[in-house]
Design an enzyme around this catalytic site. Structure first.
Site, PDB file in Angstrom:
ATOM      1  N   ASP A 331       6.763 -12.983  19.763  1.00 32.70           N
ATOM      2  CA  ASP A 331       5.967 -11.943  19.123  1.00 32.70           C
ATOM      3  C   ASP A 331       4.503 -12.374  19.051  1.00 32.70           C
ATOM      4  OD1 ASP A 331       5.912  -9.448  17.419  1.00 32.70           O
ATOM      5  OD2 ASP A 331       5.192 -10.889  15.938  1.00 32.70           O
ATOM      6  N   GLU A 367       4.991 -11.244  24.336  1.00 36.44           N
ATOM      7  CA  GLU A 367       4.295 -10.020  23.962  1.00 36.44           C
ATOM      8  C   GLU A 367       2.816 -10.371  24.064  1.00 36.44           C
ATOM      9  OE1 GLU A 367       4.321  -6.731  20.405  1.00 36.44           O
ATOM     10  OE2 GLU A 367       4.175  -8.842  19.837  1.00 36.44           O
TER      11      GLU A 367
END
Length: 665
Positions: A331, A367
């Protein structure tokens, strides 16, 4: 005497609670604490033992006679100057950053954020770590994942809490993933690997309680190895057994991990672990001592510091060794490559993962954006990192929304996004193509809502992305109009067919295969309720069957799973090019037709070795009107529909549809 500020050189000394036949050795790192205690709990009774300096910033103590299952925490003392990033407060019980299990979930309480001397002791508010003697790791196996395969993003609770095929006591937990009904569904879809949204223990953001909301996604961790007891009531064994069951079915497991911030938040946040041990070292601060916020959550892990890098790498190794995890999705991954000067693709944490003998062969997915300076880094991560491709998401949405001039961008995305990933002679794409993810509108909402509807989040619809490239065909939201519903069904099928026709890894979020809706909420992180819980009883089984057929077609067609970039030329020993781009009339697209803003139709013909030297044609009709597509013939070959339910050969392709044709000899 105050110790000098230390950024942490990392430690060669094992950290955490190590259970031995003689007792337990406790070790924790702090470069600035003056005194650190381990706190042992027997019920509510606490025993404090002072740790001793053990070199390299480590404070440690071996306690004889303690057994597996001992509950413990830490306390640390030193200077208290929050404006300088110093938060030492012996009233705050601290969870071991290396805890592998905790006895209950984190629950926010304002007393956890009280200033020194004001809030009282927090031992009753904070989970206790549980010392565990972990079993010997099973034999290591190669990751179960095909680079061109299907990733299935799965929120454990929302996926399973209403699943009728899961035993009631297992619903909402990792144990649900072992249920035969769940395995059968994943196999029906042809899933290569499930990507579990965060399972590490997290805490609710402090503003949610007064709104009557709770965090449903888990992107607010406190510690990185301990699983959330709500998802894993049996601790690490629950994850290990779920992974094993998936492996037995030929399905890999990817963990979504959050190494960019913690739930200790900004300067008004709670003190739970890293902040109380050495906030200066673990978090990034600006020159004035203020927390850097490249994450939008109030703090940012200082991943350029060796002690943080060690914590990250040890956490990843823990899940590979002791749970058999196949890979990780990171993330806000640019934080991993940041220092004070910005992002670096060769930053030590990224290089260490690639070089690590245990991690280098795992699936690594970035990401590739955060909100810091130069935070958008799509295409800039080093191989073998795959990357979430939001340009794919947006360009495919724009094409099917009907935006003028979108056909060229669609072709680039179908072919693997060479404009992003073909750099320095790279032969293959690293894209992860997706239409929708946990963050944003669902697939069904994408074709039903022209704008977001986040009123239930309590922020007056100000949260979430404003530009979703979504549409509603004249009616906003749910409707009983059969004509509108039919058009929306065509749009969903067209989007899904585009995804399965695209080169590179593809990702589908759980429930999008059967039309899940969040009623237009594109930021449903705080909706731990029926907004996000999958409705298995009301699912669209016809759409689910369509996705299953698309997946079977993709698995049978090497050209669709291939990740190599297309050249438009024949390979050596071949007489047909790897790709041809045509109009619906069979003419080759040229500079003029590519740039035609009114063009909404496209043919991609791929050389495909599974069809007896034949080809695979993907026919895209983005217009509302049906159209007859003409395909170039070859002597001894014929074109036919690729799967049952597709358009009949030679007939018009319906409006808003993707057809697949195969050339057979």
């Amino acid at each position: 005497m105050q110790q000098p500020y230390s950024q942490g050189k990392g430690s060669t000394i094992p950290l955490g609670a190590t259970v031995t036949p003689e007792g337990i050795r406790f070790a924790v790192w702090s470069g600035a604490a003056e005194c650190v205690w381990v706190c042992l709990f027997d019920g509510t009774r606490e025993t404090r033992l002072e740790l001793k300096p053990d070199g390299e910033g480590v404070h440690a103590l071996s306690v004889p006679g303690l057994k597996d299952g001992t509950r413990y925490g830490f306390r640390a003392d030193g200077p208290y100057a929050p404006e300088k990033g110093l938060w030492f407060d012996p009233d705050k019980l601290l969870v071991d950053p290396y805890a592998v299990e905790i006895d209950r979930p984190y629950i926010y309480d304002a007393r956890l954020a009280a200033r020194r001397g004001e809030g009282g002791d927090t031992a009753a508010l904070v989970p206790k770590a549980i010392a565990r003697a972990l079993p010997a790791p099973p034999p290591m196996q190669s990751p179960l994942f095909d680079p061109g395969g299907l990733i299935y993003e799965l929120p454990v609770k929302a996926f399973s809490i209403r699943h009728p095929g899961v035993p009631e006591q297992d619903r909402g937990t990792l144990r649900a993933l072992k249920a035969p009904a769940v395995i059968d569904h994943l196999k029906k879809l042809g899933v290569s690997a499930v990507e579990l949204m965060p399972v590490a223990a997290w805490i609710d953001e402090r503003h949610l309680g007064p709104l009557g909301l709770t965090n449903a996604w888990g992107y607010n961790p406190v510690t990185f190895m301990a699983l959330d007891p709500r998802l894993a009531p049996g601790g690490l064994a629950d994850l290990r057994e779920a992974v094993s069951a998936l492996h037995d079915a030929g399905i890999g497991t990817i963990l979504d991990v959050v190494f960019n911030h913690t739930g200790e938040s900004d300067a008004q946040g709670p003190t739970l672990s890293l902040r109380g041990l050495d906030a200066q070292a673990y978090y990034r601060h600006d020159a004035g001592g203020k927390l850097v916020n490249d994450t939008g959550t109030g703090n940012t892990l200082a991943c350029d510091r060796p002690v943080v890098q060690q914590l990250i790498l040890d956490s990843l190794r823990h899940f590979v060794r002791h749970a058999g995890i196949d890979g990780f999705r990171f993330d806000l991954a640019p934080v991993l490559g940041r220092d004070a000067d910005g992002f670096h693709k060769d930053a030590p944490p990224l290089e260490a993962m690639r070089a690590d003998p245990l991690l280098g062969g795992r699936i690594l997915i970035a990401e590739p954006w955060d909100i810091g300076r130069n935070g958008y880094q799509l295409g800039n991560f080093p191989s073998p990192f795959l990357e979430w491709n939001d340009r794919y998401r947006d360009d495919v949405r724009r094409f099917w929304r009907g935006d003028a001039g979108a056909v060229g961008a669609l072709a680039t995305r179908l072919a693997g996004s060479s404009d992003v990933f073909e750099r320095d002679g790279t032969p293959a794409t690293r894209t992860v193509n997706f239409l929708a993810a946990h963050d944003g509108m669902t697939l069904a909402d994408l074709v039903s809502y022209a704008g977001k509807h986040n009123e239930a989040n309590g922020e007056k619809n100000r949260d979430g992305h404003d530009e979703n490239f979504s549409w509603n065909d004249g009616v906003e939201g749910a409707t009983d109009d059969p004509a509108v519903r039919a058009r929306r069904d065509m749009d969903k099928r067209a989007l899904l067919a585009t995804l399965f026709a695209s080169r590179g890894a593809i990702m589908l979020t759980a429930g999008d295969e059967f039309g899940r809706s969040q009623r237009g909420n594109n930021n449903a992180y705080a909706q731990d309720n029926e907004t996000t819980w999958l409705d298995w009883a009301g699912r669209d089984t016809a759409l689910e069957d369509f996705v299953s057929a698309l997946s079977a077609l993709r698995r049978a067609a090497p050209a669709l799973q291939d990740t190599r970039f297309l050249t438009g030329r024949p390979d050596e020993g071949q007489d047909i090019p790897d790709v041809e781009w045509l109009t619906e009339t069979g003419a080759t697209l040229d500079d003029v037709t590519w740039q035609d803003p009114a063009r909404h139709r496209l043919v991609m013909i791929l050389r495909d070795g599974n069809h007896q030297g034949g080809r695979l044609a993907v026919l895209v009709n983005g217009d509302r009107r049906a159209s007859t597509f003409v395909l170039p013939g070859r002597e001894g070959y014929r074109w036919c529909s690729a799967f049952e339910g597709g358009p009949v050969p030679g007939a018009a392709v319906p409006g808003r549809a993707v057809a697949f044709m195969v050339e057979r000899g």
